[in-house]
Design a protein around this motif. Sequence first.
Motif, PDB file in Angstrom:
ATOM      1  N   PRO A 135     -17.713   2.250 -15.522  1.00  0.00           N
ATOM      2  CA  PRO A 135     -18.123   0.925 -15.187  1.00  0.00           C
ATOM      3  C   PRO A 135     -18.756   0.416 -16.550  1.00  0.00           C
ATOM      4  O   PRO A 135     -18.720  -0.588 -16.796  1.00  0.00           O
ATOM      5  CB  PRO A 135     -19.347   1.084 -14.187  1.00  0.00           C
ATOM      6  N   LEU A 136     -19.337   1.286 -17.560  1.00  0.00           N
ATOM      7  CA  LEU A 136     -19.947   0.744 -18.508  1.00  0.00           C
ATOM      8  C   LEU A 136     -19.042  -0.105 -19.502  1.00  0.00           C
ATOM      9  O   LEU A 136     -19.110  -1.084 -19.801  1.00  0.00           O
ATOM     10  CB  LEU A 136     -20.407   2.064 -19.368  1.00  0.00           C
ATOM     11  N   PRO A 137     -17.837   0.431 -19.986  1.00  0.00           N
ATOM     12  CA  PRO A 137     -16.796  -0.408 -20.981  1.00  0.00           C
ATOM     13  C   PRO A 137     -16.575  -1.480 -20.129  1.00  0.00           C
ATOM     14  O   PRO A 137     -16.036  -2.543 -20.870  1.00  0.00           O
ATOM     15  CB  PRO A 137     -15.812   0.610 -21.262  1.00  0.00           C
ATOM     16  N   LEU A 138     -16.379  -1.643 -18.660  1.00  0.00           N
ATOM     17  CA  LEU A 138     -15.991  -2.591 -17.890  1.00  0.00           C
ATOM     18  C   LEU A 138     -17.008  -3.650 -18.050  1.00  0.00           C
ATOM     19  O   LEU A 138     -16.662  -5.201 -18.265  1.00  0.00           O
ATOM     20  CB  LEU A 138     -15.713  -2.131 -16.662  1.00  0.00           C
ATOM     21  N   ARG A 139     -18.348  -3.454 -17.884  1.00  0.00           N
ATOM     22  CA  ARG A 139     -19.198  -4.562 -17.987  1.00  0.00           C
ATOM     23  C   ARG A 139     -19.401  -5.033 -19.545  1.00  0.00           C
ATOM     24  O   ARG A 139     -19.706  -6.292 -19.643  1.00  0.00           O
ATOM     25  CB  ARG A 139     -20.700  -3.862 -17.571  1.00  0.00           C
ATOM     26  N   VAL A 140     -18.953  -4.221 -20.369  1.00  0.00           N
ATOM     27  CA  VAL A 140     -19.470  -4.596 -21.730  1.00  0.00           C
ATOM     28  C   VAL A 140     -18.119  -5.666 -22.134  1.00  0.00           C
ATOM     29  O   VAL A 140     -18.097  -6.672 -22.729  1.00  0.00           O
ATOM     30  CB  VAL A 140     -19.263  -3.319 -22.771  1.00  0.00           C
ATOM     31  N   ILE A 141     -16.773  -5.344 -21.835  1.00  0.00           N
ATOM     32  CA  ILE A 141     -15.788  -5.837 -22.158  1.00  0.00           C
ATOM     33  C   ILE A 141     -15.535  -7.380 -21.396  1.00  0.00           C
ATOM     34  O   ILE A 141     -15.296  -8.360 -21.966  1.00  0.00           O
ATOM     35  CB  ILE A 141     -14.271  -5.195 -22.042  1.00  0.00           C
ATOM     36  N   CYS A 142     -15.961  -7.386 -20.101  1.00  0.00           N
ATOM     37  CA  CYS A 142     -16.371  -8.434 -19.501  1.00  0.00           C
ATOM     38  C   CYS A 142     -17.301  -9.527 -20.005  1.00  0.00           C
ATOM     39  O   CYS A 142     -17.074 -10.705 -20.201  1.00  0.00           O
ATOM     40  CB  CYS A 142     -16.672  -8.289 -17.815  1.00  0.00           C
TER      41      CYS A 142
END
Length: 388
Positions: A135-142
């Motif tokens: 979930p971390l990189p998903l939140r960051v790239i979004c």
Amino acid sequence: MHIDESFFADPHGMYARLRASRSVHRVTGPGGAAAWLVTRYPDVRAALQDPRLSTNAATSHGGDYQGLPLPPALRNDLLHLDPPDHTRLRRLVAPAFTRRAIERLRPTVQAHTDTLIDAVYPAGEADLLAALALPLPLRVICGLLGLPASAGAQIASWTDALLIPGRPHAILDAMRQAEAQLRDVITHKRRHPADDLLSTLIQARDADDRLTEDELVSLSFILLAAGHDTTASMVCNGILALLDPRMHWERLLARPELLPTAIEELLRYEGPLPLAIRRFVTEDLELGGVRISAGDSVLLSLASANRDAAHFPCADEVVLDRTPNPHLSFGRGTHLCLGIPLARLQADVVFATLLRRTPKIELAVPASRLTWRPTHRTRRLESLPVTF
């Protein structure tokens, strides 16, 4: 020799045997197409920078290689284009990924990391892949692109479809959905621009005509897909390497100043990408003492090069203070990974936060019981259960 999904469940022993005999081997690659597999560090490094090796199968006569069943609009991305088109697209995106620009995201990445750890820490155990690494990189790239956090689950499903072997119809269906939804998002962003990367790319498309509409869609997709899955794998693999054996974790606890070099070593030891994107030979050449003909395809094993004992002493061991460490996990040359600063930032925040907040972390099961996801595209565990 056949390189299939089972090969990547435990590739390092096989790569060592291949390197010992010679560097370049004729294989049947993932998907059934013939290819040349390059395994030794000097040859992989040289090939990554060789302009005679193209990533664009369409323009370099990719032989019997079929590639992923992507809609035409999703084929015009940074991974599959050569200069000058690659140069033009990369120049548009690069300012958002400079070290200075990415460093401004540190407070945001830290806040996301703390929130995710807060959600599972009280239970005393968690699957850190599902709870943090994914979930971390998903939140960051979004956030970087200007998409709502709710889009993360949909993006993950698109990427997962790409990684499941042997399901071309599922891949094509998922990619058509991705294209349609991205076009909807772009339409909305045109009407409601904001201070985000996607709005900037739309302006480049509309005001300066430096992007075609298909390039805009494809570039948006590859930033989302590549922006989260490889980072998730990097974080997950790194945590495992530090905890098995746990002496590496203990050393970092005692010497946290080693974290920058440790991150590079974890990338070398078990990087997220076993293979660089497939290359296609545009003119006859010699590589590793083997004559390769125009039209043939080449698989460059980053994983094998990074464990080449002729280049890295104690190559099969984690050496947290290894310097220099010229690993190839981010590639080299024209297709050097655009997101290096963002990947390093997220790794730095995650590992530093875990060291500070969860010093007693341990694997919840023996490492021998953990399983690797059966795909050649990224190397990552199916799950990473830990206790705090």
